[in-house]
Write a protein that holds these residues in place. Structure first.
Motif, PDB file in Angstrom:
ATOM      1  N   TYR A  22       0.016  -6.917   6.689  1.00 50.06           N
ATOM      2  CA  TYR A  22       0.173  -6.221   5.414  1.00 50.06           C
ATOM      3  C   TYR A  22       1.187  -6.931   4.525  1.00 50.06           C
ATOM      4  O   TYR A  22       1.078  -6.920   3.311  1.00 50.06           O
ATOM      5  CB  TYR A  22       0.621  -4.769   5.637  1.00 50.06           C
ATOM      6  CG  TYR A  22      -0.376  -3.924   6.396  1.00 50.06           C
ATOM      7  CD1 TYR A  22      -1.740  -4.219   6.361  1.00 50.06           C
ATOM      8  CD2 TYR A  22       0.035  -2.843   7.153  1.00 50.06           C
ATOM      9  CE1 TYR A  22      -2.649  -3.443   7.062  1.00 50.06           C
ATOM     10  CE2 TYR A  22      -0.868  -2.059   7.856  1.00 50.06           C
ATOM     11  CZ  TYR A  22      -2.208  -2.361   7.810  1.00 50.06           C
ATOM     12  OH  TYR A  22      -3.108  -1.601   8.501  1.00 50.06           O
ATOM     13  N   GLU A  24       3.416 -10.613   3.821  1.00 49.41           N
ATOM     14  CA  GLU A  24       3.287 -12.062   4.030  1.00 49.41           C
ATOM     15  C   GLU A  24       4.246 -12.514   5.127  1.00 49.41           C
ATOM     16  O   GLU A  24       5.194 -11.816   5.483  1.00 49.41           O
ATOM     17  CB  GLU A  24       3.614 -12.803   2.730  1.00 49.41           C
ATOM     18  CG  GLU A  24       2.735 -12.429   1.546  1.00 49.41           C
ATOM     19  CD  GLU A  24       1.313 -12.925   1.704  1.00 49.41           C
ATOM     20  OE1 GLU A  24       1.087 -13.850   2.511  1.00 49.41           O
ATOM     21  OE2 GLU A  24       0.418 -12.372   1.039  1.00 49.41           O
ATOM     22  N   ALA A 141      -3.756  -3.484   1.313  1.00 48.75           N
ATOM     23  CA  ALA A 141      -3.523  -4.647   2.171  1.00 48.75           C
ATOM     24  C   ALA A 141      -4.475  -4.591   3.345  1.00 48.75           C
ATOM     25  O   ALA A 141      -5.081  -3.566   3.641  1.00 48.75           O
ATOM     26  CB  ALA A 141      -2.069  -4.677   2.658  1.00 48.75           C
ATOM     27  N   GLN A 145     -10.044  -5.852   3.456  1.00 47.20           N
ATOM     28  CA  GLN A 145      -9.876  -5.337   2.093  1.00 47.20           C
ATOM     29  C   GLN A 145      -9.550  -6.463   1.116  1.00 47.20           C
ATOM     30  O   GLN A 145     -10.094  -6.518   0.013  1.00 47.20           O
ATOM     31  CB  GLN A 145      -8.771  -4.276   2.068  1.00 47.20           C
ATOM     32  CG  GLN A 145      -9.112  -2.999   2.819  1.00 47.20           C
ATOM     33  CD  GLN A 145      -8.819  -3.092   4.312  1.00 47.20           C
ATOM     34  OE1 GLN A 145      -8.433  -4.144   4.818  1.00 47.20           O
ATOM     35  NE2 GLN A 145      -9.003  -1.993   5.017  1.00 47.20           N
ATOM     36  N   THR A 146      -8.654  -7.361   1.526  1.00 45.76           N
ATOM     37  CA  THR A 146      -8.286  -8.481   0.661  1.00 45.76           C
ATOM     38  C   THR A 146      -9.470  -9.423   0.458  1.00 45.76           C
ATOM     39  O   THR A 146      -9.746  -9.866  -0.659  1.00 45.76           O
ATOM     40  CB  THR A 146      -7.097  -9.253   1.262  1.00 45.76           C
ATOM     41  OG1 THR A 146      -5.990  -8.359   1.432  1.00 45.76           O
ATOM     42  CG2 THR A 146      -6.675 -10.396   0.350  1.00 45.76           C
ATOM     43  N   VAL A 150     -11.222 -10.454  -3.148  1.00 49.19           N
ATOM     44  CA  VAL A 150     -11.334 -11.849  -3.580  1.00 49.19           C
ATOM     45  C   VAL A 150     -12.797 -12.216  -3.806  1.00 49.19           C
ATOM     46  O   VAL A 150     -13.150 -12.858  -4.815  1.00 49.19           O
ATOM     47  CB  VAL A 150     -10.691 -12.791  -2.533  1.00 49.19           C
ATOM     48  CG1 VAL A 150     -11.000 -14.247  -2.876  1.00 49.19           C
ATOM     49  CG2 VAL A 150      -9.188 -12.573  -2.473  1.00 49.19           C
TER      50      VAL A 150
END
Length: 272
Positions: A22, A24, A141, A145-146, A150
């Motif tokens: 979630y 970086e 996050a 999902q990311t 994108v």
């Protein structure tokens, strides 16, 4: 959220968020509000049809938020959240209408919809003149999902390319001025350690009144283990809405006051 619900420390909650992907590997952009500031600049530009430079977004991270603050907030009927706030306001001193964007930890009433945002979810709360209050809530996050977000952007760009269009143009039709943080109207909760003797509360209250800041609520508790010759107490003051510049000047003055041992924490109160 983990600090509030599970009682975790910031360090342990952050370690778990990093492990789950979630946050970086270097979580600075998350915990210091850089990521939220970028989102605030984009959202302010879209919402107000005005260019919002990233460097104009006031930013404070959440690394200063302690477990004690989170517990005290819950007892008082609030929850601590890192907020990105974009507003169209009028500067009280100049009468100029403009736009502000800011990122900082804030106290939110437990009754506010944003207080119910948990885990890795994000929410955008919109207050519109004609539509009223709206909230958009979902996963903020996670790998799937990311990747989905994108891929959606890539498909959208490809469709515009095939159609021969220039893409989504930036709208700056309003071209409102970007106002500084000092123009913001908000409320504060200030926690401080003060000398426990007669006249101290009056001296502290004078610091607020001299700068035109109205006090809404005051609570005081005696500290344990203090100096026996000069005992101290914890004083928590919540203000009414006032200009950020006046509130900041009050905090600076309190920190220099001989009756104030230390200003323990300063949190803005939003959502009321």
């Amino acid at each position: 959220d983990r600090m509030d619900i599970e009682g975790d420390s910031l360090e342990s909650a952050l370690a778990e968020a990093t492990r789950l992907g979630y946050a970086e590997a270097d979580p600075t952009a998350d915990v210091e509000g850089f990521d939220a500031a970028q989102k605030a600049a984009i959202l302010a530009s879209l919402a107000f049809h005005t260019t919002m430079p990233l460097e104009a977004v006031h930013r404070e991270g959440m690394t200063t938020v302690t477990h004690e603050q989170v517990v005290a907030a819950r007892k008082a009927g609030y929850v601590v959240k890192l907020l990105a706030i974009c507003e169209r306001i009028t500067d009280a001193a100049t009468g100029v209408e403009g736009v502000t964007a800011r990122v900082h930890p804030a106290l939110i009433p437990l009754s506010h919809p944003l207080a119910a945002v948990h885990g890795a979810n994000n929410a955008v709360f919109v207050e519109a003149e004609a539509a009223g209050s709206l909230m958009f809530y979902g996963a903020g996050a996670g790998g799937v999902q990311t990747a989905s977000a994108v891929l959606g952007d890539v498909v959208s760009a490809a469709r515009r390319h095939v159609a021969g269009g220039p893409g989504v143009a930036e709208s700056t039709q309003a071209n409102l001025p970007v106002l500084p943080m000092s123009s913001v109207i908000t409320r504060y909760q200030i926690t401080m350690t003060v000398v426990d003797e007669p006249g101290v509360l009056a001296a502290v209250a004078t610091q607020f009144s001299d700068r035109g800041v109205s006090v809404e609520a005051v609570s005081q508790s005696v500290r344990d283990g203090g100096d026996a010759e000069r005992p101290t107490a914890t004083l928590v003051i919540v203000t009414h809405r006032a200009e950020e510049s006046s509130l900041a000047a009050t905090v600076t003055s309190l920190a220099a006051s001989p009756v104030v041992s230390s200003v323990v924490s300063v949190l803005r109160v939003e959502g009321q």
